[in-house]
Write a protein that holds these residues in place. Structure first.
Motif, PDB file in Angstrom:
ATOM      1  N   VAL A   1      40.693   9.772  21.018  1.00 61.77           N
ATOM      2  CA  VAL A   1      40.352  10.107  19.635  1.00 61.77           C
ATOM      3  C   VAL A   1      39.949  11.581  19.616  1.00 61.77           C
ATOM      4  O   VAL A   1      39.161  12.031  20.453  1.00 61.77           O
ATOM      5  N   ARG A   2      40.500  12.350  18.670  1.00 62.97           N
ATOM      6  CA  ARG A   2      40.177  13.772  18.538  1.00 62.97           C
ATOM      7  C   ARG A   2      38.965  13.953  17.628  1.00 62.97           C
ATOM      8  O   ARG A   2      38.866  13.325  16.570  1.00 62.97           O
ATOM      9  N   CYS A   3      38.025  14.801  18.068  1.00 59.46           N
ATOM     10  CA  CYS A   3      36.819  15.095  17.288  1.00 59.46           C
ATOM     11  C   CYS A   3      36.519  16.585  17.363  1.00 59.46           C
ATOM     12  O   CYS A   3      36.997  17.292  18.256  1.00 59.46           O
ATOM     13  N   ASN A   4      35.698  17.042  16.407  1.00 62.10           N
ATOM     14  CA  ASN A   4      35.241  18.424  16.397  1.00 62.10           C
ATOM     15  C   ASN A   4      33.745  18.464  16.683  1.00 62.10           C
ATOM     16  O   ASN A   4      32.954  17.787  16.017  1.00 62.10           O
ATOM     17  N   ILE A   5      33.387  19.248  17.688  1.00 58.03           N
ATOM     18  CA  ILE A   5      31.983  19.439  18.033  1.00 58.03           C
ATOM     19  C   ILE A   5      31.695  20.929  17.936  1.00 58.03           C
ATOM     20  O   ILE A   5      32.261  21.732  18.682  1.00 58.03           O
ATOM     21  N   ASP A   6      30.852  21.295  16.996  1.00 55.73           N
ATOM     22  CA  ASP A   6      30.532  22.718  16.732  1.00 55.73           C
ATOM     23  C   ASP A   6      31.797  23.512  16.431  1.00 55.73           C
ATOM     24  O   ASP A   6      31.966  24.658  16.880  1.00 55.73           O
ATOM     25  N   GLY A   7      32.712  22.910  15.683  1.00 55.71           N
ATOM     26  CA  GLY A   7      33.924  23.597  15.293  1.00 55.71           C
ATOM     27  C   GLY A   7      35.015  23.622  16.334  1.00 55.71           C
ATOM     28  O   GLY A   7      36.119  24.121  16.073  1.00 55.71           O
ATOM     29  N   ALA A   8      34.754  23.106  17.526  1.00 58.04           N
ATOM     30  CA  ALA A   8      35.752  23.080  18.597  1.00 58.04           C
ATOM     31  C   ALA A   8      36.316  21.676  18.736  1.00 58.04           C
ATOM     32  O   ALA A   8      35.563  20.695  18.785  1.00 58.04           O
ATOM     33  N   SER A   9      37.640  21.595  18.788  1.00 56.22           N
ATOM     34  CA  SER A   9      38.291  20.302  18.928  1.00 56.22           C
ATOM     35  C   SER A   9      38.179  19.816  20.370  1.00 56.22           C
ATOM     36  O   SER A   9      38.387  20.577  21.321  1.00 56.22           O
ATOM     37  N   THR A  10      37.832  18.570  20.544  1.00 56.52           N
ATOM     38  CA  THR A  10      37.694  17.983  21.883  1.00 56.52           C
ATOM     39  C   THR A  10      38.238  16.558  21.860  1.00 56.52           C
ATOM     40  O   THR A  10      38.353  15.933  20.803  1.00 56.52           O
ATOM     41  N   THR A  11      38.570  16.074  23.021  1.00 59.66           N
ATOM     42  CA  THR A  11      39.123  14.723  23.158  1.00 59.66           C
ATOM     43  C   THR A  11      38.011  13.770  23.564  1.00 59.66           C
ATOM     44  O   THR A  11      37.265  14.032  24.510  1.00 59.66           O
ATOM     45  N   VAL A  12      37.924  12.672  22.827  1.00 60.91           N
ATOM     46  CA  VAL A  12      36.974  11.613  23.139  1.00 60.91           C
ATOM     47  C   VAL A  12      37.762  10.405  23.631  1.00 60.91           C
ATOM     48  O   VAL A  12      38.732   9.986  22.992  1.00 60.91           O
TER      49      VAL A  12
END
Length: 283
Positions: free
Chosen positions: A263-274
């Protein structure tokens, strides 16, 4: 008369011969003492030999009386060996370790088999209901498993069924070690989120910012909420699986086998993979 003299001469001759033989048997007193000492020594040796023979007979009798116990022990050892061989032939490729609630990723206390394994089935932990549990026990088991990160291990049949280019040089036990470690990462993230949700009082000051970010940016997203998950950045702290080529191959296999979901998420504006851990179905 001549016959009488002849008979008398023969008798005297025989008597003389007898006296000569008796003279040859005559012994002196000194010789008698020597022979007496020799006979005494011979008698002592014979008596000592008889004592040794009696001791040997006693030892042999003791050993013979212990033979039934030895035979029973050999039979018990044979039966135990057969049982251990049967157990060894039915063990999974890797016995997982169950981490305690307060342990960090990769730490485990004790070792337990998390589920049953069979052809076409996964070795499950933290997912599903224990087979054979009663109504009350099943609810308690389900609640306990709900609080634990799922550990859906890869069976030998599943691993052998993968394409050769996917397996590469990987081994099933290393892949299951990665599953164990990923569950530890997910459990650690779950504790951080739970601490942030409770107000952050139970979270260490150094982890409060990260716990708050995970709670607001990841834990409440669709497809993630209510599940155990880990981030791609968590792999940097790993041992069994790292963010390198081999680690990515492991993640690809686990995703292919349905153990994880991206699942793709944004943490502090940066896209990361969960990566969301999937719960296996232990039937």
């Amino acid at each position: 008369m001549s016959n009488s003299f002849a008979e008398l001469g023969d008798a005297l001759t025989e008597r003389v011969s007898e006296l000569k033989r008796l003279t040859l048997l005559r012994l002196e007193d000194g010789a008698k003492d020597l022979f007496t000492k020799d006979l005494s020594g011979l008698e002592a040796s014979v008596r000592a030999l008889e004592a040794h023979v009696a001791t040997l007979k006693s030892c042999i009798q003791t050993e013979l009386s212990a033979m039934p116990k030895v035979e029973a022990l050999i039979e018990a050892s044979r039966i135990q060996s057969e049982h251990l061989s049967a157990i060894a032939s039915n063990l999974p490729q890797r016995l997982p370790s169950r981490a305690p609630a307060g342990a960090g990723p990769g730490l485990a206390a004790g070792s337990s088999v998390a589920g049953a394994i069979g052809p076409g089935r996964g070795l499950c932990g933290g997912g599903g209901q224990a087979a054979g549990a009663g109504p009350g026990g099943g609810a308690e088991e389900a609640a306990r498993r709900k609080r634990e990160a799922p550990r859906w291990y890869v069976t030998r049949e599943e691993f052998d069924g993968l394409q050769a280019y996917m397996r590469g040089r990987l081994q099933a036990d290393k892949l299951n070690a990665a599953v164990e470690e990923l569950a530890g990462h997910a459990a650690a993230n779950q504790r951080l989120v739970a601490g942030a949700k409770a107000g952050g009082g139970k979270v260490a000051p150094a982890d409060r910012k990260r716990a708050t970010e995970l709670y607001h940016s990841v834990a409440t997203k669709d497809g993630i909420k209510g599940h155990f998950w880990f981030l791609e950045s968590d792999l940097r702290e790993g041992v069994a699986i790292k963010p390198d080529k081999t680690g990515k191959s492991m993640l690809t296999i686990l995703r292919h086998l349905g153990r994880i979901q991206e699942v793709r998420c944004n943490i502090d504006g940066a896209s990361t993979t969960v990566y969301v851990l999937q719960e296996g179905s232990c039937r």
